[in-house]
Design a protein around this motif. Structure first.
Motif, PDB file in Angstrom:
ATOM      1  N   THR A  48      -1.742  -4.815  -5.679  1.00 35.39           N
ATOM      2  CA  THR A  48      -1.437  -4.847  -7.584  1.00 35.39           C
ATOM      3  C   THR A  48      -1.224  -4.011  -8.888  1.00 35.39           C
ATOM      4  O   THR A  48       0.321  -4.065  -9.141  1.00 35.39           O
ATOM      5  N   LEU A  49      -1.782  -2.882  -8.291  1.00 38.62           N
ATOM      6  CA  LEU A  49      -1.795  -1.257  -8.902  1.00 38.62           C
ATOM      7  C   LEU A  49      -0.697  -1.111  -9.022  1.00 38.62           C
ATOM      8  O   LEU A  49      -0.231  -0.547  -9.825  1.00 38.62           O
ATOM      9  N   ASN A  50      -0.031  -0.557  -7.390  1.00 34.42           N
ATOM     10  CA  ASN A  50       1.171  -0.638  -7.224  1.00 34.42           C
ATOM     11  C   ASN A  50       1.886  -2.046  -7.839  1.00 34.42           C
ATOM     12  O   ASN A  50       3.425  -1.082  -8.588  1.00 34.42           O
ATOM     13  N   VAL A  51       1.460  -2.431  -8.172  1.00 31.19           N
ATOM     14  CA  VAL A  51       2.832  -3.832  -8.504  1.00 31.19           C
ATOM     15  C   VAL A  51       3.127  -3.590  -9.682  1.00 31.19           C
ATOM     16  O   VAL A  51       4.084  -3.262 -11.000  1.00 31.19           O
ATOM     17  N   LEU A  52       1.829  -3.229 -10.433  1.00 38.55           N
ATOM     18  CA  LEU A  52       1.184  -3.044 -12.269  1.00 38.55           C
ATOM     19  C   LEU A  52       2.404  -1.463 -12.670  1.00 38.55           C
ATOM     20  O   LEU A  52       2.875  -0.986 -12.725  1.00 38.55           O
ATOM     21  N   GLU A  53       2.479  -0.333 -11.503  1.00 35.73           N
ATOM     22  CA  GLU A  53       2.895   0.569 -12.081  1.00 35.73           C
ATOM     23  C   GLU A  53       4.392   0.774 -12.014  1.00 35.73           C
ATOM     24  O   GLU A  53       5.299   1.195 -12.424  1.00 35.73           O
ATOM     25  N   PHE A  54       4.841  -0.181 -10.857  1.00 41.00           N
ATOM     26  CA  PHE A  54       6.830  -0.320 -10.495  1.00 41.00           C
ATOM     27  C   PHE A  54       6.596  -0.981 -11.946  1.00 41.00           C
ATOM     28  O   PHE A  54       7.956  -0.704 -12.672  1.00 41.00           O
ATOM     29  N   CYS A  55       6.024  -2.226 -12.866  1.00 40.33           N
ATOM     30  CA  CYS A  55       6.766  -2.824 -14.041  1.00 40.33           C
ATOM     31  C   CYS A  55       6.225  -1.661 -14.722  1.00 40.33           C
ATOM     32  O   CYS A  55       7.794  -1.717 -15.277  1.00 40.33           O
ATOM     33  N   LYS A  56       5.806  -0.821 -15.078  1.00 43.29           N
ATOM     34  CA  LYS A  56       5.446   0.043 -16.087  1.00 43.29           C
ATOM     35  C   LYS A  56       6.666   1.182 -15.620  1.00 43.29           C
ATOM     36  O   LYS A  56       7.570   1.297 -16.752  1.00 43.29           O
ATOM     37  N   ASP A  57       6.698   1.426 -14.781  1.00 48.07           N
ATOM     38  CA  ASP A  57       7.896   2.594 -14.440  1.00 48.07           C
ATOM     39  C   ASP A  57       9.691   2.458 -15.092  1.00 48.07           C
ATOM     40  O   ASP A  57      10.258   2.871 -14.936  1.00 48.07           O
ATOM     41  N   ARG A  58       9.146   0.965 -14.690  1.00 46.17           N
ATOM     42  CA  ARG A  58      10.690   0.376 -14.586  1.00 46.17           C
ATOM     43  C   ARG A  58      11.420  -0.242 -16.102  1.00 46.17           C
ATOM     44  O   ARG A  58      12.087  -0.636 -16.055  1.00 46.17           O
ATOM     45  N   ASN A  59      10.028  -0.686 -16.860  1.00 50.27           N
ATOM     46  CA  ASN A  59       9.765  -1.063 -18.451  1.00 50.27           C
ATOM     47  C   ASN A  59      10.196  -2.889 -18.021  1.00 50.27           C
ATOM     48  O   ASN A  59      11.351  -3.281 -18.851  1.00 50.27           O
ATOM     49  N   ILE A  60       9.879  -3.383 -17.036  1.00 50.16           N
ATOM     50  CA  ILE A  60       9.666  -4.652 -17.263  1.00 50.16           C
ATOM     51  C   ILE A  60       8.641  -5.846 -18.111  1.00 50.16           C
ATOM     52  O   ILE A  60       7.846  -5.495 -17.620  1.00 50.16           O
ATOM     53  N   PRO A  61       9.505  -6.251 -18.072  1.00 54.60           N
ATOM     54  CA  PRO A  61       8.902  -6.848 -19.349  1.00 54.60           C
ATOM     55  C   PRO A  61       7.483  -8.213 -19.314  1.00 54.60           C
ATOM     56  O   PRO A  61       7.254  -7.964 -20.252  1.00 54.60           O
ATOM     57  N   LYS A  62       8.012  -8.572 -18.089  1.00 58.23           N
ATOM     58  CA  LYS A  62       6.555  -9.688 -18.064  1.00 58.23           C
ATOM     59  C   LYS A  62       6.450  -9.463 -16.842  1.00 58.23           C
ATOM     60  O   LYS A  62       7.215  -9.426 -15.578  1.00 58.23           O
ATOM     61  N   ARG A  79       0.973  -0.928  -0.058  1.00 58.15           N
ATOM     62  CA  ARG A  79       0.013   0.026  -0.354  1.00 58.15           C
ATOM     63  C   ARG A  79       0.895   1.410  -0.135  1.00 58.15           C
ATOM     64  O   ARG A  79       0.693   2.256  -0.240  1.00 58.15           O
ATOM     65  N   ASP A  80       1.878   1.198   0.579  1.00 53.52           N
ATOM     66  CA  ASP A  80       3.194   2.265   0.317  1.00 53.52           C
ATOM     67  C   ASP A  80       4.070   2.850  -0.752  1.00 53.52           C
ATOM     68  O   ASP A  80       4.503   1.514  -0.991  1.00 53.52           O
ATOM     69  N   SER A  81       2.581   3.103  -1.748  1.00 51.14           N
ATOM     70  CA  SER A  81       3.803   3.280  -3.505  1.00 51.14           C
ATOM     71  C   SER A  81       4.837   4.010  -3.372  1.00 51.14           C
ATOM     72  O   SER A  81       5.919   2.975  -3.926  1.00 51.14           O
ATOM     73  N   VAL A 130       8.869  -9.884 -12.611  1.00 47.60           N
ATOM     74  CA  VAL A 130       7.797 -10.010 -11.566  1.00 47.60           C
ATOM     75  C   VAL A 130       6.896 -10.538 -11.090  1.00 47.60           C
ATOM     76  O   VAL A 130       5.960 -10.667 -11.974  1.00 47.60           O
ATOM     77  N   ILE A 131       6.625 -11.181  -9.993  1.00 49.24           N
ATOM     78  CA  ILE A 131       6.340 -12.317  -9.326  1.00 49.24           C
ATOM     79  C   ILE A 131       5.112 -11.545  -8.341  1.00 49.24           C
ATOM     80  O   ILE A 131       5.882 -11.920  -7.460  1.00 49.24           O
ATOM     81  N   GLN A 132       4.059 -11.858  -8.499  1.00 49.92           N
ATOM     82  CA  GLN A 132       3.106 -10.568  -7.558  1.00 49.92           C
ATOM     83  C   GLN A 132       1.839 -12.324  -7.174  1.00 49.92           C
ATOM     84  O   GLN A 132       1.543 -13.035  -7.439  1.00 49.92           O
ATOM     85  N   LEU A 133       2.862 -11.875  -5.685  1.00 49.73           N
ATOM     86  CA  LEU A 133       2.345 -13.547  -4.746  1.00 49.73           C
ATOM     87  C   LEU A 133       1.254 -12.567  -3.662  1.00 49.73           C
ATOM     88  O   LEU A 133       0.358 -13.317  -2.941  1.00 49.73           O
ATOM     89  N   ALA A 134       1.294 -11.282  -3.188  1.00 49.43           N
ATOM     90  CA  ALA A 134       1.140 -10.673  -2.517  1.00 49.43           C
ATOM     91  C   ALA A 134      -0.469 -10.804  -1.740  1.00 49.43           C
ATOM     92  O   ALA A 134      -0.558 -10.393  -3.208  1.00 49.43           O
ATOM     93  N   ALA A 135      -0.787 -10.936  -0.939  1.00 55.26           N
ATOM     94  CA  ALA A 135      -2.225 -11.190  -0.866  1.00 55.26           C
ATOM     95  C   ALA A 135      -2.441 -11.040  -0.056  1.00 55.26           C
ATOM     96  O   ALA A 135      -1.734 -11.830   1.760  1.00 55.26           O
ATOM     97  N   LEU A 136      -3.827 -10.366   0.562  1.00 51.43           N
ATOM     98  CA  LEU A 136      -4.995 -11.082   1.950  1.00 51.43           C
ATOM     99  C   LEU A 136      -5.694 -12.198   1.723  1.00 51.43           C
ATOM    100  O   LEU A 136      -6.468 -12.471   0.952  1.00 51.43           O
ATOM    101  N   GLN A 137      -5.382 -13.199   2.536  1.00 50.42           N
ATOM    102  CA  GLN A 137      -6.316 -14.390   2.450  1.00 50.42           C
ATOM    103  C   GLN A 137      -6.922 -14.676   3.417  1.00 50.42           C
ATOM    104  O   GLN A 137      -6.664 -14.196   4.396  1.00 50.42           O
ATOM    105  N   PRO A 138      -8.559 -15.196   2.983  1.00 52.41           N
ATOM    106  CA  PRO A 138      -9.523 -15.519   3.801  1.00 52.41           C
ATOM    107  C   PRO A 138      -9.048 -15.844   4.749  1.00 52.41           C
ATOM    108  O   PRO A 138      -9.132 -16.023   6.390  1.00 52.41           O
ATOM    109  N   SER A 139      -7.931 -16.908   5.157  1.00 56.50           N
ATOM    110  CA  SER A 139      -7.645 -17.816   5.604  1.00 56.50           C
ATOM    111  C   SER A 139      -6.188 -17.168   7.538  1.00 56.50           C
ATOM    112  O   SER A 139      -5.762 -17.747   7.955  1.00 56.50           O
ATOM    113  N   ASN A 140      -6.178 -16.472   6.641  1.00 58.21           N
ATOM    114  CA  ASN A 140      -5.220 -15.076   7.553  1.00 58.21           C
ATOM    115  C   ASN A 140      -6.133 -13.817   7.839  1.00 58.21           C
ATOM    116  O   ASN A 140      -5.461 -13.292   8.558  1.00 58.21           O
TER     117      ASN A 140
END
Length: 347
Positions: A101-115, A56-58, A72-82
């Protein structure tokens, strides 16, 4: 030759831990990112670069060194089991799972990460369960808007739509994994259910099988569902990282309906020396098991991936992982979580 760098958000979780182990075996460089600093010593021992970061801290994303990063692999999430009702609210699902996840996508866009590879649960297809033999990627979502999983699922659906938008708008190759329940040593002792800690049925069956105690079988014992082993999930990530053509949504599943009775009998076979455990049938009681199976043929064709573990071989490997004590910190993490819940409940 310089190692290919993989950045993992949610690295300290169940799948992330097993994935990092496999990436290191495959000679990748890893940057592990997580909001929990409990495993900082573990990463230090393995000489893995680690950054504590809340999705959440962009502004914190500016501290990430993305030099040489190809995926980049995005696994971070709040799960119901937690989901601890003393600590969380439904708003956290949106802020962590969707905006994060939107912040992760912005990071990928800004750093030109292809995948980017984004992992999500199968919950937003619940309307399809029981209506078709196997749910395919092309069947689309069928969202439910009630129950304890609804806000979690809504947030994940939002995140998935954001992934598709950034893929189309900014030429980021996005791969999305839809996961049914993922089994393996680590997270299946206790979970939150409806905001209350409970022992999982899976672990209860194992506990009683080891002790040779009778096991109660509630409801229809022939109802089945699709589960997948964590190491098969990890192998799918490796396939996706190395693929030059994979894109879009993939069911990463066993594509097999494991019945409740088959699950219990196999657990007894693997965990009890005599296989002499009494089964007590209670068809009048509700077992709360959802019935679903996912078609994994697209992943087999386009990722060249096939699950290697059936339920019995999964349990045998599960025992080896437990006995090795390799990932015992996953158990410690969950114990810490439920200890904190107990403290917040005290007057």
């Amino acid at each position: 030759m310089k190692k290919e760098k993989i950045i993992i958000f949610g690295a300290s979780g169940f799948i992330g831990t097993y994935l990092i182990d496999s990436l290191l075996d495959n000679n990748y460089q890893v940057l592990a990112i997580d909001s929990d600093d409990m495993l900082s010593d573990y990463y230090l021992d393995k000489k893995i670069e680690y950054l504590q970061l809340d999705l959440r801290d962009s502004k914190k994303f500016n501290e990430i060194d993305s030099t040489g990063c190809t995926t980049v692999i995005q696994l971070a999430a709040l799960q119901p089991s937690n989901y601890n009702p003393m600590k969380h609210s439904p708003k956290d699902y949106l802020e962590i799972n969707a905006v994060g996840t939107l912040n992760v996508l912005e990071f990928c866009k800004d750093r030109n990460i292809p995948k980017i590879i984004y992992a999500m649960s199968h919950r937003n297809t619940s309307g399809h369960w029981g209506k078709m033999s196997k749910v395919r990627e092309s069947d689309g979502i069928s969202q439910e808007y009630f129950g304890e999983y609804s806000m979690f699922s809504i947030a994940e659906s939002c995140a998935h739509e954001c992934v598709k938008h950034y893929s189309e708008s900014y030429n980021i190759n996005s791969i999305v994994f839809r996961l049914p329940p993922v089994y393996g040593y680590g997270p299946h002792l206790d979970i939150f259910k409806g905001g209350t800690p409970i022992r999982t049925g899976f672990q209860t069956f194992i506990d009683r099988a080891i002790l040779g105690k009778a096991i109660e079988v509630w409801g229809n014992p022939h109802i089945g569902r699709d589960i997948v082993y964590v190491k098969d999930v990890v192998s799918a990530f490796i396939c996706a990282i190395t693929s030059d053509s994979a894109k879009g949504l993939y069911n990463i599943s066993s594509s097999y309906s494991l019945t409740l009775l088959e699950e219990i009998k196999t657990i007894i076979e693997v965990f009890n020396q005599t296989n002499n455990v009494e089964l007590l049938l209670f068809p009048e009681k509700t077992n709360f098991i959802d019935c679903f199976v996912y078609d994994n043929s697209k992943a087999k064709l386009e990722l060249n991936w096939t699950p290697k573990y059936n339920f019995k071989s999964m349990l045998i490997d599960y025992k080896k992982e437990k006995e090795s004590n390799k990932f015992s910190f996953l158990i410690k993490k969950r114990k810490k979580m439920f200890d904190e819940y107990g403290k917040t409940r005290r007057p």
